[in-house]
Write a protein that holds these residues in place. Structure first.
Motif, PDB file in Angstrom:
ATOM      1  N   VAL A   1      40.378  43.556  36.601  1.00  0.00           N
ATOM      2  CA  VAL A   1      40.757  42.283  37.212  1.00  0.00           C
ATOM      3  C   VAL A   1      39.839  41.181  36.704  1.00  0.00           C
ATOM      4  O   VAL A   1      38.619  41.363  36.613  1.00  0.00           O
ATOM      5  CB  VAL A   1      40.716  42.349  38.755  1.00  0.00           C
ATOM      6  N   GLU A   2      40.427  40.071  36.358  1.00  0.00           N
ATOM      7  CA  GLU A   2      39.685  38.870  35.977  1.00  0.00           C
ATOM      8  C   GLU A   2      39.598  37.995  37.215  1.00  0.00           C
ATOM      9  O   GLU A   2      40.624  37.536  37.745  1.00  0.00           O
ATOM     10  CB  GLU A   2      40.407  38.128  34.861  1.00  0.00           C
ATOM     11  N   VAL A   3      38.388  37.764  37.699  1.00  0.00           N
ATOM     12  CA  VAL A   3      38.175  37.084  38.971  1.00  0.00           C
ATOM     13  C   VAL A   3      37.568  35.705  38.746  1.00  0.00           C
ATOM     14  O   VAL A   3      36.592  35.564  38.003  1.00  0.00           O
ATOM     15  CB  VAL A   3      37.254  37.920  39.886  1.00  0.00           C
ATOM     16  N   GLN A   4      38.181  34.699  39.379  1.00  0.00           N
ATOM     17  CA  GLN A   4      37.590  33.357  39.403  1.00  0.00           C
ATOM     18  C   GLN A   4      36.868  33.163  40.742  1.00  0.00           C
ATOM     19  O   GLN A   4      37.415  33.482  41.800  1.00  0.00           O
ATOM     20  CB  GLN A   4      38.646  32.270  39.253  1.00  0.00           C
ATOM     21  N   ASP A   5      35.646  32.678  40.677  1.00  0.00           N
ATOM     22  CA  ASP A   5      34.876  32.413  41.891  1.00  0.00           C
ATOM     23  C   ASP A   5      33.848  31.326  41.589  1.00  0.00           C
ATOM     24  O   ASP A   5      32.674  31.596  41.342  1.00  0.00           O
ATOM     25  CB  ASP A   5      34.190  33.694  42.381  1.00  0.00           C
ATOM     26  N   ALA A   6      34.298  30.088  41.621  1.00  0.00           N
ATOM     27  CA  ALA A   6      33.425  28.978  41.250  1.00  0.00           C
ATOM     28  C   ALA A   6      32.289  28.786  42.242  1.00  0.00           C
ATOM     29  O   ALA A   6      31.198  28.347  41.865  1.00  0.00           O
ATOM     30  CB  ALA A   6      34.252  27.687  41.138  1.00  0.00           C
ATOM     31  N   PHE A   7      32.513  29.113  43.523  1.00  0.00           N
ATOM     32  CA  PHE A   7      31.501  28.852  44.530  1.00  0.00           C
ATOM     33  C   PHE A   7      30.408  29.922  44.535  1.00  0.00           C
ATOM     34  O   PHE A   7      29.259  29.641  44.881  1.00  0.00           O
ATOM     35  CB  PHE A   7      32.135  28.731  45.916  1.00  0.00           C
ATOM     36  N   CYS A   8      30.755  31.144  44.180  1.00  0.00           N
ATOM     37  CA  CYS A   8      29.772  32.237  44.060  1.00  0.00           C
ATOM     38  C   CYS A   8      29.927  32.834  42.664  1.00  0.00           C
ATOM     39  O   CYS A   8      30.567  33.887  42.488  1.00  0.00           O
ATOM     40  CB  CYS A   8      29.992  33.294  45.126  1.00  0.00           C
ATOM     41  N   PRO A   9      29.382  32.172  41.651  1.00  0.00           N
ATOM     42  CA  PRO A   9      29.669  32.533  40.263  1.00  0.00           C
ATOM     43  C   PRO A   9      29.201  33.925  39.868  1.00  0.00           C
ATOM     44  O   PRO A   9      29.644  34.434  38.839  1.00  0.00           O
ATOM     45  CB  PRO A   9      28.952  31.448  39.455  1.00  0.00           C
ATOM     46  N   TRP A  10      28.338  34.539  40.644  1.00  0.00           N
ATOM     47  CA  TRP A  10      27.937  35.915  40.332  1.00  0.00           C
ATOM     48  C   TRP A  10      29.109  36.898  40.431  1.00  0.00           C
ATOM     49  O   TRP A  10      29.021  38.008  39.910  1.00  0.00           O
ATOM     50  CB  TRP A  10      26.791  36.349  41.243  1.00  0.00           C
ATOM     51  N   ASN A  11      30.196  36.494  41.082  1.00  0.00           N
ATOM     52  CA  ASN A  11      31.391  37.344  41.158  1.00  0.00           C
ATOM     53  C   ASN A  11      32.365  37.092  40.013  1.00  0.00           C
ATOM     54  O   ASN A  11      33.336  37.843  39.848  1.00  0.00           O
ATOM     55  CB  ASN A  11      32.134  37.113  42.478  1.00  0.00           C
ATOM     56  N   GLU A  12      32.151  36.039  39.260  1.00  0.00           N
ATOM     57  CA  GLU A  12      33.077  35.664  38.184  1.00  0.00           C
ATOM     58  C   GLU A  12      33.117  36.747  37.107  1.00  0.00           C
ATOM     59  O   GLU A  12      32.146  37.465  36.866  1.00  0.00           O
ATOM     60  CB  GLU A  12      32.627  34.354  37.532  1.00  0.00           C
ATOM     61  N   GLY A  13      34.276  36.844  36.446  1.00  0.00           N
ATOM     62  CA  GLY A  13      34.378  37.712  35.277  1.00  0.00           C
ATOM     63  C   GLY A  13      35.320  38.877  35.479  1.00  0.00           C
ATOM     64  O   GLY A  13      36.121  38.897  36.407  1.00  0.00           O
ATOM     65  N   ARG A  14      35.214  39.848  34.587  1.00  0.00           N
ATOM     66  CA  ARG A  14      36.116  41.000  34.588  1.00  0.00           C
ATOM     67  C   ARG A  14      35.439  42.199  35.237  1.00  0.00           C
ATOM     68  O   ARG A  14      34.283  42.523  34.950  1.00  0.00           O
ATOM     69  CB  ARG A  14      36.540  41.350  33.164  1.00  0.00           C
ATOM     70  N   TRP A  15      36.218  42.852  36.088  1.00  0.00           N
ATOM     71  CA  TRP A  15      35.738  44.017  36.809  1.00  0.00           C
ATOM     72  C   TRP A  15      36.768  45.142  36.673  1.00  0.00           C
ATOM     73  O   TRP A  15      37.962  44.905  36.841  1.00  0.00           O
ATOM     74  CB  TRP A  15      35.546  43.693  38.288  1.00  0.00           C
ATOM     75  N   ARG A  16      36.281  46.337  36.413  1.00  0.00           N
ATOM     76  CA  ARG A  16      37.169  47.494  36.362  1.00  0.00           C
ATOM     77  C   ARG A  16      37.027  48.272  37.667  1.00  0.00           C
ATOM     78  O   ARG A  16      35.935  48.703  38.030  1.00  0.00           O
ATOM     79  CB  ARG A  16      36.837  48.402  35.188  1.00  0.00           C
ATOM     80  N   LEU A  17      38.138  48.433  38.362  1.00  0.00           N
ATOM     81  CA  LEU A  17      38.193  49.177  39.619  1.00  0.00           C
ATOM     82  C   LEU A  17      38.910  50.488  39.380  1.00  0.00           C
ATOM     83  O   LEU A  17      40.066  50.495  38.935  1.00  0.00           O
ATOM     84  CB  LEU A  17      38.922  48.356  40.692  1.00  0.00           C
ATOM     85  N   VAL A  18      38.232  51.588  39.702  1.00  0.00           N
ATOM     86  CA  VAL A  18      38.798  52.922  39.508  1.00  0.00           C
ATOM     87  C   VAL A  18      38.633  53.705  40.802  1.00  0.00           C
ATOM     88  O   VAL A  18      37.530  53.761  41.368  1.00  0.00           O
ATOM     89  CB  VAL A  18      38.089  53.680  38.361  1.00  0.00           C
ATOM     90  N   ALA A  19      39.718  54.313  41.272  1.00  0.00           N
ATOM     91  CA  ALA A  19      39.640  55.118  42.494  1.00  0.00           C
ATOM     92  C   ALA A  19      40.800  56.089  42.545  1.00  0.00           C
ATOM     93  O   ALA A  19      41.901  55.788  42.060  1.00  0.00           O
ATOM     94  CB  ALA A  19      39.659  54.231  43.741  1.00  0.00           C
ATOM     95  N   GLU A  20      40.554  57.257  43.124  1.00  0.00           N
ATOM     96  CA  GLU A  20      41.623  58.182  43.487  1.00  0.00           C
ATOM     97  C   GLU A  20      42.060  57.868  44.909  1.00  0.00           C
ATOM     98  O   GLU A  20      41.327  57.258  45.684  1.00  0.00           O
ATOM     99  CB  GLU A  20      41.142  59.627  43.376  1.00  0.00           C
ATOM    100  N   ALA A  21      43.256  58.298  45.262  1.00  0.00           N
ATOM    101  CA  ALA A  21      43.763  58.035  46.601  1.00  0.00           C
ATOM    102  C   ALA A  21      42.834  58.659  47.642  1.00  0.00           C
ATOM    103  O   ALA A  21      42.599  59.867  47.637  1.00  0.00           O
ATOM    104  CB  ALA A  21      45.173  58.588  46.752  1.00  0.00           C
ATOM    105  N   GLY A  22      42.299  57.815  48.535  1.00  0.00           N
ATOM    106  CA  GLY A  22      41.446  58.295  49.605  1.00  0.00           C
ATOM    107  C   GLY A  22      40.039  58.657  49.189  1.00  0.00           C
ATOM    108  O   GLY A  22      39.224  59.043  50.039  1.00  0.00           O
ATOM    109  N   GLY A  23      39.716  58.544  47.914  1.00  0.00           N
ATOM    110  CA  GLY A  23      38.402  58.933  47.434  1.00  0.00           C
ATOM    111  C   GLY A  23      37.483  57.764  47.191  1.00  0.00           C
ATOM    112  O   GLY A  23      37.827  56.603  47.446  1.00  0.00           O
ATOM    113  N   ALA A  24      36.294  58.093  46.686  1.00  0.00           N
ATOM    114  CA  ALA A  24      35.314  57.056  46.395  1.00  0.00           C
ATOM    115  C   ALA A  24      35.799  56.173  45.257  1.00  0.00           C
ATOM    116  O   ALA A  24      36.484  56.626  44.333  1.00  0.00           O
ATOM    117  CB  ALA A  24      33.972  57.692  46.033  1.00  0.00           C
TER     118      ALA A  24
END
Length: 411
Positions: free
Chosen positions: A323-346
Motif C-alpha cells: 500500500v502506498e500511504v499518504q500522511d502529510a500530518f504524520c510524515p513518518w507513516n508516508e510511503g510504501r508498506w507491505r502487509l502480509v498475513a494469513e487468515a486469523g494469524g499474525a
C-alpha cells in the motif's frame, strides 16, 4: 501577544475546564459530571494554550486500550476536551494542539489515537477516519412485537440498585470487549461513567434503573440500565423507556432484556442510542420501520504508528499487498508498506520499495482499521485507488470483520 502551550498544572484545572465549557456553548455541567472528569483527567496528557492568564485552547487525552479484530486490546490515546476560544480562531491554535498531541502519542508508543467528534468535518485533515457508527432506535411498542429465541423464558430478571450491581455488570462488559472491535477496556475510574446520573441529565425522567439477567445458578449474564420518562396526553399515558446500556453474553439474555424493556407499564416507546449497527434487536422486532433506525458517526481512528497498528490486529482472509500511504500530518507513516498475513494469524507490515498495489491516505486506513468500513466502499468514493487488479478485493476481504465495531460510550 505570544501564546504559550503547556501541559496542565494541577491548580489550573478549573480555569482549563471553564474554557472547555465556554467552547462547547457555555452551559455549566453538573457538579457530579464535573467532579468525575476532574478525577479522570490526566494532567500530563492535557494541553492548554494560554494568552497570559487566560486559557484559549485545550486538548486532552486519556490512556485507553481499544479492542481490535482478533480480540487484542491495543494502546490508544483517547483524544478529548478539544476546544479553542472564539476570540482565538484562525490563528493555528487547533493545528498546533493536534501537532503536539500526535507527537506525544508517538513518543509514548501508542499505535492509535481515537476520538468522538463534536464536528466530524474538523478531524479528517489531521488523519482521523470514521471507523464506527452508532445505531439509534425509537421503537413503537404498541405496534412492534418481539420474536425471542429458545431459552428466553428461562432467563431470570432482577431489578437491582445500579451501584450494587456494578461489579456484575463490569464482568459482563469485560467479557464482551475482546468480541467486538472498538470497545474500550475499562480503566480504573471509568466504571463510574455509566452510573453518572445527575438531575440535569434526566430531562424529566426517573433516576437510573438497572435490571440484570441471570442463569439458574445466579450468574449474571446481562444487564440493562435505563430510565423511565413519564408523559401523558388526553388519551392517557405516553411514557418512554430510555435505554443507556444493554449488554448480554448470550441471545436468550439479550432477548429477555429487550422484552422486559418493551413491557414496562405506562410506556409506549423504547428509545436507545449508541447501539451497534448490527444490534440483535433489529432482527427481534416485527416491524423495522416502526423502530425508526438511524445511524451517525461514532469513533474516529487515527493510525499514529502505522506498522505497529496494522500488526496488532488479525485479518479475516489471507493478504499480501503493498500500500502506498499518504500522511502529510504524520510524515513518518508516508510511503510504501507491505502487509502480509494469513487468515486469523499474525501480521507483518514493513517498509518496501516494491510497486504499490493500492494507494490511499492514512485517513482511509483509519476508517477500515476496525473492520466496519470496507476498502471497497471507500474505493467507490474514489478514496482508494487500485493499482494491481484484484488487490482491492483481497485487501478489503482481509480488513473486513464479522461483527460491526462499536464504541459503547463517549469520552
Amino acid at each position: 501577544m505570544t501564546l504559550e502551550m503547556r501541559a496542565l498544572k494541577a491548580d489550573e484545572w478549573d480555569v482549563w475546564y471553564d474554557h472547555l465549557e465556554l467552547a462547547f456553548g457555555g452551559v455549566p455541567e453538573s457538579p457530579e459530571e464535573r467532579e468525575l472528569y476532574r478525577s479522570l483527567t490526566e494532567a500530563e496528557r492535557s494541553l492548554g494554550v494560554w494568552d497570559g492568564d487566560t486559557c484559549v485552547g485545550a486538548a486532552g487525552a486519556f490512556t485507553f486500550r481499544v479492542s481490535v479484530p482478533g480480540g487484542a486490546t491495543v494502546p490508544a490515546a483517547g483524544v478529548t476536551m478539544v476546544g479553542v476560544s472564539p476570540t482565538h480562531r484562525r490563528r493555528g491554535v487547533l493545528t498546533s494542539l493536534m501537532r503536539r498531541q500526535l507527537d506525544d502519542v508517538r513518543a509514548g508508543g501508542e499505535p492509535l489515537a481515537v476520538l468522538t467528534a463534536s464536528d466530524p468535518a474538523i478531524y479528517g485533515r489531521f488523519g482521523y477516519g470514521t471507523a464506527t457508527y452508532a445505531l439509534a432506535v425509537d421503537i413503537d411498542t404498541t405496534r412492534v412485537r418481539l420474536s425471542v429465541p429458545p431459552g428466553t423464558d428461562g432467563v431470570r430478571l432482577r431489578l437491582v440498585d445500579p451501584q450494587r450491581a456494578l461489579a456484575d455488570c463490569e464482568r459482563v462488559y469485560a467479557a464482551l470487549v475482546p468480541t467486538r472491535p472498538g470497545m474500550t477496556a475499562r480503566q480504573p475510574g471509568w466504571e463510574r461513567l455509566p452510573l453518572l446520573d445527575p438531575d440535569a441529565m434526566r430531562s424529566g425522567g426517573s433516576p437510573l434503573k438497572c435490571v440484570v439477567a441471570e442463569r439458574e445458578d445466579g450468574e449474571v449474564v446481562g444487564y440493562a440500565r435505563y430510565r423511565v420518562k413519564p408523559d401523558w396526553d388526553p388519551a392517557g399515558s405516553d411514557g418512554k423507556v430510555e435505554v443507556r446500556d444493554l449488554d448480554a453474553l448470550d441471545p436468550a439474555a439479550c432477548a429477555a432484556l429487550w422484552r422486559y424493556l418493551f413491557s414496562i407499564d405506562l410506556t409506549w416507546t423504547v428509545r436507545a442510542q449508541r447501539r451497534p449497527v448490527d444490534d440483535p434487536v433489529l432482527h427481534l422486532v416485527s416491524d423495522i420501520r416502526r423502530s425508526r433506525p438511524r445511524t451517525r458517526d461514532s469513533l474516529h481512528v487515527r493510525l499514529v504508528d502505522l506498522a505497529a497498528a496494522l500488526e496488532a490486529r488479525t485479518y479475516g482472509a489471507p493478504v499480501d499487498v503493498v500500500v502506498e500511504v499518504q500522511d502529510a500530518f504524520c510524515p513518518w507513516n508516508e510511503g510504501r508498506w507491505r502487509l502480509v498475513a494469513e487468515a486469523g494469524g499474525a501480521a507483518r507490515c514493513i517498509r518496501t520499495a516494491e510497486p504499490a498495489d493500492l494507494e490511499l491516505s492514512v485517513r482511509e486506513l483509519g476508517s477500515a482499521y476496525l473492520g466496519g468500513i470496507t476498502l471497497t466502499s471507500l474505493a467507490g468514493a474514489g478514496l482508494v485507488r487500485e493499482l494491481r487488479p484484484g488487490a482491492l478485493t483481497e485487501a478489503s476481504r482481509a480488513f473486513a470483520g464479522d461483527v460491526a465495531p462499536w464504541l459503547p460510550h463517549g469520552f
